[in-house]
Design an enzyme around this catalytic site. Sequence first.
Site, PDB file in Angstrom:
ATOM      1  N   GLY A   1      25.547  72.062  77.759  1.00  0.00           N
ATOM      2  CA  GLY A   1      26.301  70.855  77.401  1.00  0.00           C
ATOM      3  C   GLY A   1      25.517  69.952  76.466  1.00  0.00           C
ATOM      4  N   CYS A   2      24.233  69.795  76.735  1.00  0.00           N
ATOM      5  CA  CYS A   2      23.395  68.912  75.908  1.00  0.00           C
ATOM      6  C   CYS A   2      23.213  69.483  74.508  1.00  0.00           C
ATOM      7  CB  CYS A   2      22.049  68.698  76.589  1.00  0.00           C
ATOM      8  SG  CYS A   2      22.239  67.908  78.215  1.00  0.00           S
ATOM      9  N   THR A   3      23.105  70.794  74.431  1.00  0.00           N
ATOM     10  CA  THR A   3      22.981  71.445  73.122  1.00  0.00           C
ATOM     11  C   THR A   3      24.268  71.263  72.322  1.00  0.00           C
ATOM     12  OG1 THR A   3      21.402  73.051  73.980  1.00  0.00           O
ATOM     13  CG2 THR A   3      22.564  73.642  71.951  1.00  0.00           C
TER      14      THR A   3
END
Length: 153
Positions: free
Chosen positions: A42-44
């Site tokens: 998700g952060c990527t």
Amino acid sequence: MTDVNDMLPDVTVLDSAGTAVNLAALKGPLVLYFYPKADTPGCTNEAKDFTALASEFAALDCPVYGMSKDKPAKLAKFAAKYDLNVTLLSDEASDATEQMGAWVEKSMYGKSYMGIDRSTYLVGKDGKVKQVWRKVKVKDHAAEVLAAAKALG
């Protein structure tokens, strides 16, 4: 907890090169988003989405900053791996994360723990927070923030 019409807290964090950045000294407009951990799915995706729109944010003179508790070296590796075009900030001490209200109690499988709430702050030219998104869902979020930044004028 930092909310609409508040100024960014007077907290110093490090960027991915280890250079000190004082949040209160940053000039708006700008975007500051908090994410749980570098190089996770998700952060990527969130960082890649903001990077894909970087030229449009730049046209508004609106830099984008992403913050997590990761060490600067991990952030540098993350940025290089995905060719990210956002400034990544490290808040290892959790000062900014806590003051802005992004350090929250979470739960998974019935177990409670403290972690970063995926949240975003849009700061205006006057240095005040103009809009806050909490419990962000990554899909289409960067585009929504861009639209709000354009509406600031």
